[in-house]
Design a protein around this motif. Structure first.
Motif, PDB file in Angstrom:
ATOM      1  N   ARG A 106       0.870  -1.168   0.000  1.00 32.64           N
ATOM      2  CA  ARG A 106       0.000   0.000   0.000  1.00 32.64           C
ATOM      3  C   ARG A 106       0.907   1.218   0.000  1.00 32.64           C
ATOM      4  O   ARG A 106       1.615   1.469   0.971  1.00 32.64           O
ATOM      5  CB  ARG A 106      -0.914   0.001   1.217  1.00 32.64           C
ATOM      6  N   ILE A 107       0.904   1.921  -1.104  1.00 26.81           N
ATOM      7  CA  ILE A 107       1.751   3.109  -1.249  1.00 26.81           C
ATOM      8  C   ILE A 107       0.935   4.212  -1.922  1.00 26.81           C
ATOM      9  O   ILE A 107      -0.119   3.963  -2.487  1.00 26.81           O
ATOM     10  CB  ILE A 107       3.025   2.830  -2.081  1.00 26.81           C
ATOM     11  N   ARG A 108       1.466   5.403  -1.880  1.00 26.04           N
ATOM     12  CA  ARG A 108       0.822   6.534  -2.544  1.00 26.04           C
ATOM     13  C   ARG A 108       0.918   6.341  -4.060  1.00 26.04           C
ATOM     14  O   ARG A 108       1.909   5.822  -4.566  1.00 26.04           O
ATOM     15  CB  ARG A 108       1.478   7.838  -2.126  1.00 26.04           C
ATOM     16  N   ARG A 109      -0.099   6.744  -4.751  1.00 27.18           N
ATOM     17  CA  ARG A 109      -0.188   6.577  -6.201  1.00 27.18           C
ATOM     18  C   ARG A 109       1.027   7.177  -6.917  1.00 27.18           C
ATOM     19  O   ARG A 109       1.533   6.614  -7.887  1.00 27.18           O
ATOM     20  CB  ARG A 109      -1.477   7.236  -6.708  1.00 27.18           C
ATOM     21  N   GLU A 110       1.516   8.299  -6.421  1.00 26.07           N
ATOM     22  CA  GLU A 110       2.644   8.980  -7.066  1.00 26.07           C
ATOM     23  C   GLU A 110       3.918   8.142  -7.059  1.00 26.07           C
ATOM     24  O   GLU A 110       4.848   8.412  -7.809  1.00 26.07           O
ATOM     25  CB  GLU A 110       2.954  10.317  -6.371  1.00 26.07           C
ATOM     26  N   ARG A 111       3.993   7.131  -6.198  1.00 24.34           N
ATOM     27  CA  ARG A 111       5.231   6.350  -6.059  1.00 24.34           C
ATOM     28  C   ARG A 111       5.187   5.013  -6.794  1.00 24.34           C
ATOM     29  O   ARG A 111       6.168   4.284  -6.791  1.00 24.34           O
ATOM     30  CB  ARG A 111       5.509   6.108  -4.581  1.00 24.34           C
ATOM     31  N   VAL A 112       4.086   4.691  -7.427  1.00 28.90           N
ATOM     32  CA  VAL A 112       3.931   3.390  -8.084  1.00 28.90           C
ATOM     33  C   VAL A 112       5.038   3.156  -9.114  1.00 28.90           C
ATOM     34  O   VAL A 112       5.619   2.066  -9.179  1.00 28.90           O
ATOM     35  CB  VAL A 112       2.536   3.246  -8.739  1.00 28.90           C
ATOM     36  N   ALA A 113       5.358   4.152  -9.899  1.00 27.33           N
ATOM     37  CA  ALA A 113       6.389   3.997 -10.929  1.00 27.33           C
ATOM     38  C   ALA A 113       7.753   3.643 -10.343  1.00 27.33           C
ATOM     39  O   ALA A 113       8.593   3.041 -11.018  1.00 27.33           O
ATOM     40  CB  ALA A 113       6.493   5.269 -11.773  1.00 27.33           C
ATOM     41  N   GLU A 114       7.969   3.973  -9.067  1.00 28.72           N
ATOM     42  CA  GLU A 114       9.254   3.694  -8.423  1.00 28.72           C
ATOM     43  C   GLU A 114       9.383   2.236  -7.980  1.00 28.72           C
ATOM     44  O   GLU A 114      10.391   1.842  -7.394  1.00 28.72           O
ATOM     45  CB  GLU A 114       9.447   4.629  -7.233  1.00 28.72           C
ATOM     46  N   LEU A 115       8.360   1.424  -8.230  1.00 27.16           N
ATOM     47  CA  LEU A 115       8.403   0.006  -7.858  1.00 27.16           C
ATOM     48  C   LEU A 115       8.959  -0.881  -8.960  1.00 27.16           C
ATOM     49  O   LEU A 115       9.062  -2.091  -8.780  1.00 27.16           O
ATOM     50  CB  LEU A 115       6.998  -0.487  -7.479  1.00 27.16           C
ATOM     51  N   THR A 116       9.352  -0.323 -10.082  1.00 25.88           N
ATOM     52  CA  THR A 116       9.828  -1.143 -11.197  1.00 25.88           C
ATOM     53  C   THR A 116      11.005  -2.055 -10.841  1.00 25.88           C
ATOM     54  O   THR A 116      11.117  -3.126 -11.435  1.00 25.88           O
ATOM     55  CB  THR A 116      10.176  -0.274 -12.429  1.00 25.88           C
ATOM     56  N   PRO A 117      11.878  -1.726  -9.878  1.00 23.14           N
ATOM     57  CA  PRO A 117      12.937  -2.684  -9.529  1.00 23.14           C
ATOM     58  C   PRO A 117      12.390  -4.014  -8.997  1.00 23.14           C
ATOM     59  O   PRO A 117      13.108  -5.016  -8.971  1.00 23.14           O
ATOM     60  CB  PRO A 117      13.746  -1.964  -8.446  1.00 23.14           C
ATOM     61  N   LEU A 118      11.127  -4.041  -8.571  1.00 22.20           N
ATOM     62  CA  LEU A 118      10.545  -5.279  -8.050  1.00 22.20           C
ATOM     63  C   LEU A 118       9.978  -6.180  -9.148  1.00 22.20           C
ATOM     64  O   LEU A 118       9.735  -7.358  -8.905  1.00 22.20           O
ATOM     65  CB  LEU A 118       9.443  -4.969  -7.031  1.00 22.20           C
ATOM     66  N   ASP A 119       9.758  -5.635 -10.349  1.00 26.76           N
ATOM     67  CA  ASP A 119       9.183  -6.426 -11.441  1.00 26.76           C
ATOM     68  C   ASP A 119      10.063  -7.637 -11.760  1.00 26.76           C
ATOM     69  O   ASP A 119      11.221  -7.490 -12.123  1.00 26.76           O
ATOM     70  CB  ASP A 119       9.023  -5.563 -12.698  1.00 26.76           C
ATOM     71  N   ASP A 120       9.497  -8.808 -11.607  1.00 29.08           N
ATOM     72  CA  ASP A 120      10.173 -10.082 -11.882  1.00 29.08           C
ATOM     73  C   ASP A 120      11.483 -10.252 -11.109  1.00 29.08           C
ATOM     74  O   ASP A 120      12.370 -10.985 -11.542  1.00 29.08           O
ATOM     75  CB  ASP A 120      10.416 -10.252 -13.385  1.00 29.08           C
ATOM     76  N   ALA A 121      11.601  -9.589  -9.976  1.00 21.36           N
ATOM     77  CA  ALA A 121      12.808  -9.685  -9.151  1.00 21.36           C
ATOM     78  C   ALA A 121      12.803 -10.980  -8.335  1.00 21.36           C
ATOM     79  O   ALA A 121      11.765 -11.593  -8.114  1.00 21.36           O
ATOM     80  CB  ALA A 121      12.888  -8.486  -8.204  1.00 21.36           C
ATOM     81  N   VAL A 122      13.979 -11.377  -7.895  1.00 22.73           N
ATOM     82  CA  VAL A 122      14.118 -12.497  -6.970  1.00 22.73           C
ATOM     83  C   VAL A 122      14.596 -11.917  -5.646  1.00 22.73           C
ATOM     84  O   VAL A 122      15.672 -11.329  -5.570  1.00 22.73           O
ATOM     85  CB  VAL A 122      15.114 -13.550  -7.493  1.00 22.73           C
ATOM     86  N   LEU A 123      13.768 -12.073  -4.622  1.00 27.67           N
ATOM     87  CA  LEU A 123      14.109 -11.579  -3.301  1.00 27.67           C
ATOM     88  C   LEU A 123      14.794 -12.668  -2.500  1.00 27.67           C
ATOM     89  O   LEU A 123      14.480 -13.852  -2.656  1.00 27.67           O
ATOM     90  CB  LEU A 123      12.845 -11.151  -2.549  1.00 27.67           C
ATOM     91  N   ASP A 124      15.701 -12.274  -1.635  1.00 30.11           N
ATOM     92  CA  ASP A 124      16.302 -13.199  -0.672  1.00 30.11           C
ATOM     93  C   ASP A 124      15.550 -13.003   0.637  1.00 30.11           C
ATOM     94  O   ASP A 124      15.696 -11.987   1.309  1.00 30.11           O
ATOM     95  CB  ASP A 124      17.783 -12.884  -0.490  1.00 30.11           C
ATOM     96  N   VAL A 125      14.710 -13.987   0.976  1.00 30.19           N
ATOM     97  CA  VAL A 125      13.903 -13.912   2.186  1.00 30.19           C
ATOM     98  C   VAL A 125      14.388 -14.989   3.144  1.00 30.19           C
ATOM     99  O   VAL A 125      14.106 -16.170   2.963  1.00 30.19           O
ATOM    100  CB  VAL A 125      12.392 -14.088   1.884  1.00 30.19           C
TER     101      VAL A 125
END
Length: 176
Positions: A43-62
């Protein structure tokens, strides 16, 4: 949260940003099973959605396990509901009455009249730190107050999924 923040560092400090909890099947010990259809919801502000592109198809280390994300950009509008529910809301209080007093104080400060209904006590292990909270339903919200609570949440630890509200059908079945 830490894995997401490694790719999108501003999430750690963003106000009005949060990570919704993901339902998992408990495994033996500290691991859990994650269904392939599980959804990661931020849940983020609409203005920041474009800044999430590094997460597209990313592999996270959890926790030393790889977690592949699919396409992450799917916007959904927040819609007001008269009743909201959060699986867990944390404050500095372990006691239910003190918790409710703190929540009522936060609601008063926001000038949000509603009926808070405290649910089960929840315990979260945050890297060795034990966080205590309660599930919480808020009933009798106006549309504007509902949207404000959906945007801001209540309590602490939004990055861990705490204090994040979702619509709930009704509190009528509770008969409280």
């Amino acid at each position: 949260a830490e894995a997401l923040e490694r790719l999108v560092p501003w999430l750690a400090d963003a106000t009005q940003a949060g990570v919704h909890r993901i339902n998992v099947v408990a495994g033996g010990g500290p691991t859990a099973l994650l269904a392939q259809r599980a959804r990661l919801t931020l849940r983020i502000r609409r203005e920041r959605v474009a800044e999430l592109t590094p997460l597209d198809d990313a592999v996270l280390d959890v926790g030393g396990f790889p977690l592949r994300l699919g396409s992450v950009i799917a916007e959904r509008e927040l819609l007001p509901h008269g009743t909201l529910y959060a699986h867990v809301v944390t404050t500095a209080d372990d006691d239910e009455l003190a918790f409710l007093e703190t929540i009522e104080g936060e609601l008063d400060a926001m000038q949000v009249p509603c009926r808070p209904i405290c649910g089960r006590r929840q315990v979260i292990d945050n890297d060795g730190e034990t966080l205590t909270g309660f599930s919480l339903m808020l009933d009798g919200l106006s549309p504007s107050d509902s949207l404000r609570l959906l945007e801001t949440g209540l309590g602490r630890h939004r990055r861990l999924g705490c204090g994040m509200f979702v619509p709930h059908k009704s509190a009528a079945a509770l008969r409280v």
